[in-house]
Scaffold this motif. Structure first.
Motif: not given
Length: 205
Positions: A76, A79, A134
């Motif tokens: 997470t 990204t 996420t």
């Protein structure tokens, strides 16, 4: 943190310490590191007998969830950092490449991410909450395409399955042809962008 196989002081053990050692075992094992994780391996890395670990983790399944939680949070962060300040196709491309880069750098942790939360888990289950974070990054990326709300879930599933499928095949050595794999991944990303744009703004029939 010592590498797996390097004993640590028994007095230094804690749930966090055992999880950290398990992560080292997973990292050292490559793509199969998470599948091959055992309490015996972690105990050997800690320099203790396996039963000593039960003071800190309830079972191998419990330890695997702890490892998965760390891995999900790691992905997470990766990204989110890659996509911040980006939008639309640029953000989707950055997201896809960030997932692939993470998987290639941490194949064992990437495998751990695929561990699903327990069915019927409470709303405050840490692994479920981490997975939702996420997904929130993906939702934020897709927001830049002005998708109708009814198509958002389709888009999320398309992005996740396409990128995960490519990454998994790559990690398992499934791309044996000599053609450039980076180029093929870029083609996949362009196809995803085109597909998401089509979901957002379908051509008149």
């Amino acid at each position: 943190m010592p590498r797996a196989g390097t004993p640590v002081a028994r007095a230094g053990l804690s749930r966090e310490g055992v999880t950290a050692l398990a992560l080292r075992v997973v990292d050292d094992g490559g793509a199969q590191g998470f599948a091959d994780l055992t309490l015996a391996k972690v105990a050997a890395a800690a320099g203790v007998a396996t039963p000593s670990l039960y003071k800190h983790v309830g079972s191998l399944a419990d330890l695997r969830r702890s490892v998965a939680l760390v891995a999900v949070n790691d992905l997470t962060r990766a990204t989110a950092a890659a996509t911040i300040g980006r939008s639309g196709p640029d953000a989707l491309s950055a997201l896809a490449w960030a997932v692939r880069d993470f998987a290639r750098e941490h194949p064992g942790r990437y495998a751990a991410i695929q561990l699903s939360p327990d069915l019927g888990a409470a709303d405050d289950d840490p692994l479920s909450l981490a997975g939702a974070e996420t997904i929130a990054v993906i939702v934020a990326v897709l927001r830049g395409f002005d998708l109708p709300e009814a198509r958002t879930v389709d888009a999320i599933r398309a992005v996740r399955s396409a990128v995960h499928g490519f990454v998994s095949l790559e990690l398992l050595g499934g791309f044996g042809l000599p053609d450039d794999v980076d180029h093929s991944f870029e083609v996949l990303v362009r196809l995803l962008v085109a597909g998401i744009e089509d979901l957002a703004h379908p051509a008149p029939s």
